[in-house]
Design a protein around this motif. Structure first.
Motif, mmCIF file in Angstrom:
data_model
loop_
_atom_site.group_PDB
_atom_site.id
_atom_site.type_symbol
_atom_site.label_atom_id
_atom_site.label_comp_id
_atom_site.label_asym_id
_atom_site.label_seq_id
_atom_site.Cartn_x
_atom_site.Cartn_y
_atom_site.Cartn_z
ATOM 1 N N THR A 171 53.915 44.450 2.099
ATOM 2 C CA THR A 171 52.885 45.498 2.047
ATOM 3 C C THR A 171 53.305 46.665 1.186
ATOM 4 O O THR A 171 52.489 47.237 0.476
ATOM 5 C CB THR A 171 52.588 46.004 3.468
ATOM 6 O OG1 THR A 171 52.285 44.892 4.285
ATOM 7 C CG2 THR A 171 51.414 46.955 3.473
ATOM 8 N N TYR A 172 54.592 47.069 1.259
ATOM 9 C CA TYR A 172 55.007 48.304 0.605
ATOM 10 C C TYR A 172 56.005 48.090 -0.526
ATOM 11 O O TYR A 172 56.382 49.053 -1.189
ATOM 12 C CB TYR A 172 55.625 49.262 1.637
ATOM 13 C CG TYR A 172 54.659 49.663 2.722
ATOM 14 C CD1 TYR A 172 54.837 49.220 4.029
ATOM 15 C CD2 TYR A 172 53.563 50.482 2.449
ATOM 16 C CE1 TYR A 172 53.954 49.589 5.025
ATOM 17 C CE2 TYR A 172 52.677 50.848 3.441
ATOM 18 C CZ TYR A 172 52.882 50.405 4.728
ATOM 19 O OH TYR A 172 52.006 50.762 5.724
ATOM 20 N N TYR A 224 43.475 42.345 -1.923
ATOM 21 C CA TYR A 224 43.481 40.890 -1.764
ATOM 22 C C TYR A 224 42.985 40.455 -0.398
ATOM 23 O O TYR A 224 42.453 39.364 -0.244
ATOM 24 C CB TYR A 224 44.866 40.302 -2.038
ATOM 25 C CG TYR A 224 44.788 38.813 -2.260
ATOM 26 C CD1 TYR A 224 45.023 37.910 -1.216
ATOM 27 C CD2 TYR A 224 44.428 38.291 -3.500
ATOM 28 C CE1 TYR A 224 44.906 36.556 -1.411
ATOM 29 C CE2 TYR A 224 44.310 36.933 -3.697
ATOM 30 C CZ TYR A 224 44.553 36.060 -2.650
ATOM 31 O OH TYR A 224 44.426 34.709 -2.844
ATOM 32 N N GLN A 242 51.822 48.829 -4.105
ATOM 33 C CA GLN A 242 51.839 47.524 -3.451
ATOM 34 C C GLN A 242 50.806 47.456 -2.343
ATOM 35 O O GLN A 242 50.127 46.442 -2.160
ATOM 36 C CB GLN A 242 53.239 47.250 -2.875
ATOM 37 C CG GLN A 242 53.398 45.919 -2.211
ATOM 38 C CD GLN A 242 53.442 44.766 -3.186
ATOM 39 O OE1 GLN A 242 53.389 44.951 -4.385
ATOM 40 N NE2 GLN A 242 53.532 43.554 -2.668
ATOM 41 N N LEU A 243 50.684 48.546 -1.590
ATOM 42 C CA LEU A 243 49.715 48.573 -0.489
ATOM 43 C C LEU A 243 48.307 48.355 -1.009
ATOM 44 O O LEU A 243 47.531 47.574 -0.442
ATOM 45 C CB LEU A 243 49.795 49.915 0.244
ATOM 46 C CG LEU A 243 48.792 50.103 1.373
ATOM 47 C CD1 LEU A 243 49.006 49.090 2.466
ATOM 48 C CD2 LEU A 243 48.868 51.512 1.940
ATOM 49 N N TYR A 298 50.928 55.933 7.609
ATOM 50 C CA TYR A 298 52.298 55.754 7.129
ATOM 51 C C TYR A 298 53.098 57.036 7.333
ATOM 52 O O TYR A 298 54.228 57.007 7.818
ATOM 53 C CB TYR A 298 52.268 55.378 5.649
ATOM 54 C CG TYR A 298 53.620 55.108 5.026
ATOM 55 C CD1 TYR A 298 54.457 56.140 4.639
ATOM 56 C CD2 TYR A 298 54.036 53.802 4.799
ATOM 57 C CE1 TYR A 298 55.680 55.889 4.062
ATOM 58 C CE2 TYR A 298 55.257 53.536 4.209
ATOM 59 C CZ TYR A 298 56.077 54.587 3.836
ATOM 60 O OH TYR A 298 57.292 54.332 3.255
ATOM 61 N N MET A 347 48.074 43.165 -9.869
ATOM 62 C CA MET A 347 48.641 44.472 -10.179
ATOM 63 C C MET A 347 49.611 44.327 -11.329
ATOM 64 O O MET A 347 50.393 43.376 -11.377
ATOM 65 C CB MET A 347 49.378 44.965 -8.942
ATOM 66 C CG MET A 347 50.167 46.212 -9.084
ATOM 67 S SD MET A 347 50.844 46.659 -7.483
ATOM 68 C CE MET A 347 52.543 46.196 -7.694
ATOM 69 N N THR A 367 47.709 44.685 -1.780
ATOM 70 C CA THR A 367 47.472 43.832 -0.612
ATOM 71 C C THR A 367 46.129 44.137 0.033
ATOM 72 O O THR A 367 45.430 43.228 0.479
ATOM 73 C CB THR A 367 48.588 43.993 0.439
ATOM 74 O OG1 THR A 367 48.759 45.365 0.721
ATOM 75 C CG2 THR A 367 49.889 43.426 -0.054
ATOM 76 N N ARG A 407 45.338 54.764 5.671
ATOM 77 C CA ARG A 407 46.626 54.060 5.690
ATOM 78 C C ARG A 407 47.761 54.993 5.298
ATOM 79 O O ARG A 407 48.853 54.937 5.858
ATOM 80 C CB ARG A 407 46.593 52.871 4.711
ATOM 81 C CG ARG A 407 45.681 51.737 5.101
ATOM 82 C CD ARG A 407 46.136 50.992 6.345
ATOM 83 N NE ARG A 407 47.417 50.347 6.192
ATOM 84 C CZ ARG A 407 47.592 49.078 5.834
ATOM 85 N NH1 ARG A 407 46.542 48.326 5.543
ATOM 86 N NH2 ARG A 407 48.792 48.570 5.761
ATOM 87 N N ALA A 450 55.245 52.148 -3.237
ATOM 88 C CA ALA A 450 54.712 51.642 -1.968
ATOM 89 C C ALA A 450 53.193 51.695 -1.967
ATOM 90 O O ALA A 450 52.524 50.751 -1.534
ATOM 91 C CB ALA A 450 55.286 52.446 -0.802
ATOM 92 N N SER A 475 55.927 56.514 -1.194
ATOM 93 C CA SER A 475 56.333 56.576 -2.591
ATOM 94 C C SER A 475 55.257 55.903 -3.439
ATOM 95 O O SER A 475 54.443 55.140 -2.946
ATOM 96 C CB SER A 475 57.657 55.844 -2.780
ATOM 97 O OG SER A 475 57.483 54.461 -2.531
#
Lengths: 230, 231
Positions: free
Chosen positions: A96-97, B115, B108-109, B93, B148, B112, B89, B105, B102
């Protein structure tokens, strides 16, 4: 007489299953964790019941991620489950991160899982207490997770058989300026307090965690430390 | 989406079928350019549908953390919802971690999250821009389902076909012989963004009215408005 249903509070305010789980932990093999300035050490006794047991096929000190390791006192099979779940949690977090899971986050999530098993139908609490060590944000971490789902940050602690003596020993021996080497030494001495027989690299297991990550000591390294004690 | 179908009245379509199409294209274009210690992210301020203008003053860049911003265009309903959910979110966090996410992060979040909706996507084109852990500027480009790519410059949205090739040539040095692309500065990035949008507004009906340019450095954010042609 009030019927003691396993999932309900007793009149004294306890959950009996958790109390019994803690008893299972206290009867388990001793485990020790010590935090040094530059790292953390986990150590445990690995006594086998018969000389026929192949000692090096059993691993108790397990890696969860590159930078987090874990050991237990209590029931081995329950521990294995938690190791798998901890690893999965860590990977999901990374997915996820794209960042390694902070030790505090892993401990919180694992403890939440353990708590679920005290409040769900048809299950029993885990019969283990976990010692989790990690390194992130440039500092060491050491946590204990109990069957109840409670977790505690420690500078040094002992679990399993004779843990009270172990903790007393650590209270005297621990100081904030310990380096990792000294911590390993102290951990071995703590285990020795309750050890019956001769300690060797076959019947204890040691793991360390520092800025380079988590790893288990090889039997040769363990032997070196043991030689310094004798 | 076919313009004729979208603009024809209900009674002129097949009376036997009720057709509901969940997506709308509200236009909008965004650009981001990264430098060694800064990143600039800009979007036009026109919100439209077909030949109609909904707003001349709707920016499409959203702040996420002190060091990260996101530009989203496409279906405005999905843009708003995606941003709302992402903000939630981010808040969760920071509650759990006692710290801001960061840039990597967040990147990437977002991937996801997009998707997760693979089979009913957010009809949104995203660009994420921020300062990474080492203080460098970084740009992430997304497709609607979360692919991404980490880049140093990118365009997205209605005028992507006009702007991206311009950036490829001017910053990436593409399709030119014996030319070294220049070192990226704030002045150069601002000028490129300005010129790119002005050119896109000439040719694309969905782009115009104005540009909002945001600059992020480790010391904070600044904002600038530029006017564009309103036709």
């Amino acid at each position: 007489r009030i019927k003691q249903l396993l999932f309900l509070f007793s009149p004294s305010g306890k959950l009996v299953q958790i109390e019994y789980a803690l008893a299972a932990v206290a009867a388990g093999a001793p485990a020790v964790g010590i935090k040094a300035k530059d790292g953390v050490v986990l150590a445990t006794e690995k006594k086998h019941k018969s000389i026929l047991v192949e000692e090096h096929s059993i691993i108790k000190v397990e890696m969860i991620t590159d930078h987090i390791g874990m050991v237990y006192s209590g029931m081995g099979p329950d521990y294995r489950l938690l190791v798998r779940q901890a690893r999965k949690v860590a990977q999901q977090y990374f997915r996820t991160y794209l960042e390694p899971i902070p030790t505090t986050q892993l401990v919180q999530r694992l403890a939440a899982i353990m708590q679920e098993y005290t409040q769900s139908g048809g299950v029993r609490p885990f019969g283990v207490s976990l010692l989790i060590c990690g390194w992130d944000t440039d500092r060491p971490y050491l946590f204990q997770c109990d069957p109840s789902g409670a977790y505690f940050p420690w500078k040094a602690t002992a679990m399993g058989k004779n843990f009270i003596n172990g903790k007393t020993f650590l209270e005297k021996r621990y100081n904030e300026d310990l380096e990792l080497d000294d911590a390993v030494h102290t951990a071995i001495l703590t285990l020795k307090e309750s050890f019956e027989g001769q300690m060797s690299s076959d019947n204890i297991e040691i793991g360390i965690c520092n800025s380079r990550g988590f790893r288990r000591l090889t039997p040769a390294e363990v032997q070196d430390y043991l030689a310094n004690i004798a | 989406m076919s313009l004729e179908v979208m603009s024809s009245p209900d009674y002129m379509r097949d009376p036997r079928k009720h057709h509901f199409y969940p997506y709308a294209d509200n236009g909008g274009t965004s650009v981001a350019i990264a430098g060694d210690d800064f990143v600039m992210i800009a979007s036009d301020t026109r919100l439209s549908r077909g030949f109609n203008i909904f707003s001349r003053d709707q920016g499409k860049v959203f702040g996420l953390t002190p060091t990260t911003m996101m530009a989203s265009s496409g279906c405005w309903a999905d843009v708003l919802t995606l941003n709302k959910v992402l903000q939630a979110r981010l808040t969760m966090y920071s509650h759990e971690h006692h710290d801001q996410m960061s840039t990597t992060a967040v990147a990437q979040l977002l991937s996801t999250m997009l998707y997760w909706r693979r089979f009913f996507p957010y009809y949104v084109s995203n660009i994420l821009a921020g300062i990474d852990e080492e203080g460098k500027g970084v740009v992430y480009h997304y497709d609607p389902v979360g692919h991404m790519e980490k880049l140093t410059f990118s365009a997205t949205g209605a005028s992507v076909s006009q702007i991206q090739p311009l950036l490829d040539n001017q910053i990436g040095g593409l399709n030119m012989l014996d030319v070294q692309p220049p070192k990226m500065t704030k002045e150069l990035a601002r000028q490129l963004i300005h010129d790119a949008f002005v050119s896109a507004a000439e040719r694309d009906i969905n782009t115009g009215d104005g540009i909002l340019i945001h600059t992020i450095t480790k010391d904070g954010k600044t904002e600038e408005t530029v006017k564009l042609r309103r036709d």
